[in-house]
Design a protein around this motif. Sequence first.
Motif, PDB file in Angstrom:
ATOM      1  N   ASN A  14       0.835  -1.205   0.000  1.00  0.00           N
ATOM      2  CA  ASN A  14       0.000   0.000   0.000  1.00  0.00           C
ATOM      3  C   ASN A  14       0.867   1.252   0.000  1.00  0.00           C
ATOM      4  OD1 ASN A  14       0.667  -0.966   2.583  1.00  0.00           O
ATOM      5  ND2 ASN A  14      -0.881   0.270   3.567  1.00  0.00           N
ATOM      6  N   LYS A  15       0.309   2.304  -0.611  1.00  0.00           N
ATOM      7  CA  LYS A  15       1.068   3.545  -0.761  1.00  0.00           C
ATOM      8  C   LYS A  15       1.053   4.384   0.508  1.00  0.00           C
ATOM      9  CE  LYS A  15       0.270   6.186  -4.544  1.00  0.00           C
ATOM     10  NZ  LYS A  15      -0.560   6.708  -5.642  1.00  0.00           N
ATOM     11  N   TYR A  16      -0.086   4.316   1.207  1.00  0.00           N
ATOM     12  CA  TYR A  16      -0.275   5.250   2.319  1.00  0.00           C
ATOM     13  C   TYR A  16      -0.014   4.577   3.657  1.00  0.00           C
ATOM     14  CZ  TYR A  16      -2.554   7.538  -1.566  1.00  0.00           C
ATOM     15  OH  TYR A  16      -2.821   8.077  -2.801  1.00  0.00           O
ATOM     16  N   PRO A  17       0.678   5.261   4.556  1.00  0.00           N
ATOM     17  CA  PRO A  17       0.959   4.658   5.866  1.00  0.00           C
ATOM     18  C   PRO A  17      -0.327   4.445   6.676  1.00  0.00           C
ATOM     19  CG  PRO A  17       2.138   6.764   5.592  1.00  0.00           C
ATOM     20  CD  PRO A  17       1.230   6.613   4.420  1.00  0.00           C
ATOM     21  N   PRO A  18      -0.289   3.542   7.654  1.00  0.00           N
ATOM     22  CA  PRO A  18      -1.499   3.228   8.435  1.00  0.00           C
ATOM     23  C   PRO A  18      -1.782   4.300   9.488  1.00  0.00           C
ATOM     24  CG  PRO A  18       0.359   1.910   9.195  1.00  0.00           C
ATOM     25  CD  PRO A  18       0.880   2.750   8.093  1.00  0.00           C
ATOM     26  N   LEU A  19      -2.547   5.286   9.088  1.00  0.00           N
ATOM     27  CA  LEU A  19      -2.775   6.466   9.927  1.00  0.00           C
ATOM     28  C   LEU A  19      -3.391   6.108  11.291  1.00  0.00           C
ATOM     29  CD1 LEU A  19      -2.285   9.478   9.456  1.00  0.00           C
ATOM     30  CD2 LEU A  19      -4.651   9.679   8.704  1.00  0.00           C
ATOM     31  N   GLY A  20      -4.337   5.171  11.282  1.00  0.00           N
ATOM     32  CA  GLY A  20      -4.992   4.770  12.531  1.00  0.00           C
ATOM     33  C   GLY A  20      -3.973   4.210  13.523  1.00  0.00           C
ATOM     34  N   LEU A  21      -3.090   3.332  13.043  1.00  0.00           N
ATOM     35  CA  LEU A  21      -2.070   2.751  13.930  1.00  0.00           C
ATOM     36  C   LEU A  21      -1.094   3.824  14.402  1.00  0.00           C
ATOM     37  CD1 LEU A  21      -1.185  -0.669  12.207  1.00  0.00           C
ATOM     38  CD2 LEU A  21      -2.735  -0.262  14.126  1.00  0.00           C
ATOM     39  N   MET A  22      -0.793   4.776  13.529  1.00  0.00           N
ATOM     40  CA  MET A  22       0.140   5.857  13.913  1.00  0.00           C
ATOM     41  C   MET A  22      -0.459   6.703  15.045  1.00  0.00           C
ATOM     42  SD  MET A  22       1.232   6.742  10.021  1.00  0.00           S
ATOM     43  CE  MET A  22       2.257   8.189  10.184  1.00  0.00           C
ATOM     44  N   LYS A  23      -1.777   6.863  15.018  1.00  0.00           N
ATOM     45  CA  LYS A  23      -2.431   7.630  16.093  1.00  0.00           C
ATOM     46  C   LYS A  23      -2.530   6.788  17.381  1.00  0.00           C
ATOM     47  CE  LYS A  23      -4.977  10.682  13.034  1.00  0.00           C
ATOM     48  NZ  LYS A  23      -6.276  11.173  12.570  1.00  0.00           N
TER      49      LYS A  23
END
Length: 436
Positions: A14-23
Amino acid sequence: MSKKILLIEPSYKNKYPPLGLMKIATYHKSKGHEVVFFKGCSPNLKLQVWDRIYISTLFTFYWAKTIETIEYYSNSVKKSSNIYVGGVMATLMKDEIKKHSNVTVISGLLNQNGKLGYKDDGTIDYLTPDYSIIDQEHNPLLDYVYPQGDSYIGYATRGCIRKCKFCAVPIIEPEFMNGLSIKKQINSIKKHFGEKRNLLLLDNNILASDRFEEIIEEIKNLGFEKNAQYSTIRNNRTVYLKRYVDFNQGIDARLLTNSKVQKLSEIAIQPIRIAFDDIKFKDIYVQKVRLVAEYGIKALSNYILFNFNDTPEDFYERLRINVELNCEFENKGYASRIWSFPMKYSPIFGPEAKNRKHVGKYWNKEYLRGVQCILLATHGLVGPKMKYFDTAFGRNFAEFKKIITTRPEEKILYRTKEWLNRPFIPRRLFIKEKEV
Ligand code: SF4
């Protein structure tokens, strides 16, 4: 007491990092917990015992890989309910996942207290994402580079005002929420993790915001005005790179007005993405794309949904309209060019949601495979040149149909590749990509 928290993203590309996990990383670190992030299955991490494991999910057609990941870590916690599974697939297929395993499945956004069993976890959706977990310098365990990792990622709105049948947004983010400050999000990322080159906005329908003009002003003031540059050091020299703003979920053509295009042309938008999902929107689509070209926005990357309620004829027609618009722009001396980005529809519920094998009412497997073979040559994109289009897709629908039903299918791919004058894809790779 410090807790051991493991964050896992399954190993799909996937191109986009896992925003939910980053939060979630930010949230647990603020409580003094030890947080580890990994993409995929790690024998070392599996051998340890974690207080909690969070597993993110994405498209439902990654079902098999996601379930495999959940099962892989199932003995790395004291009880299976200490595995928390959230994200898109978890929201859409909660019951199916529960049938499979006794993990805790989280639906929707982390904007209500108690979803993760804490009194204050409703703040997670508003926290600054922890970029250090996706940075290999800070996280040596990670062996994956997110192509969009050097971007500020944020939202000015959540949800959408529409309810398109093929789209998961109305289920995942049922309320349209306006008024989130991009400035606050970006400044916080900059303060904690340094400056980023690009700005990636995940708004589902930014034009529906009554704060649209303010949002654009904010974007400009944050250093993303038209032709904005970003300086960085490479090989001990300062280099200047163009900055880009990407509303990656697309712009709703029906809401695009002269003044809104004017505002969009004032920022470093590249590309602008306009969906052309249904031939019934042909007139409005063409009118709005011309408007974008008149305002000098150069790159358009337009989503073309197919295999839904469309026919192969109208899919071909939508692609052809884009190529004809490109010729028109070239003749008028406009810099704008449209790259079409066909997106194959997959259901978001039911057994067919678990893979990419769905065949739309007016399609068949042979047609779908033929289209895929054409697209393999250009990594899924349809370029702006008429000569390329005529060769790859045919000069009319009859030729298109003949091409997509050509067998053996290698003939479709190699014919396009030959024309593009690029090396052929080795047969091994071709077979590997055949799974869809
Ligand atoms: S307009 Fe876009 S985001 Fe909104 S429901 Fe339709 S497809 Fe989804």
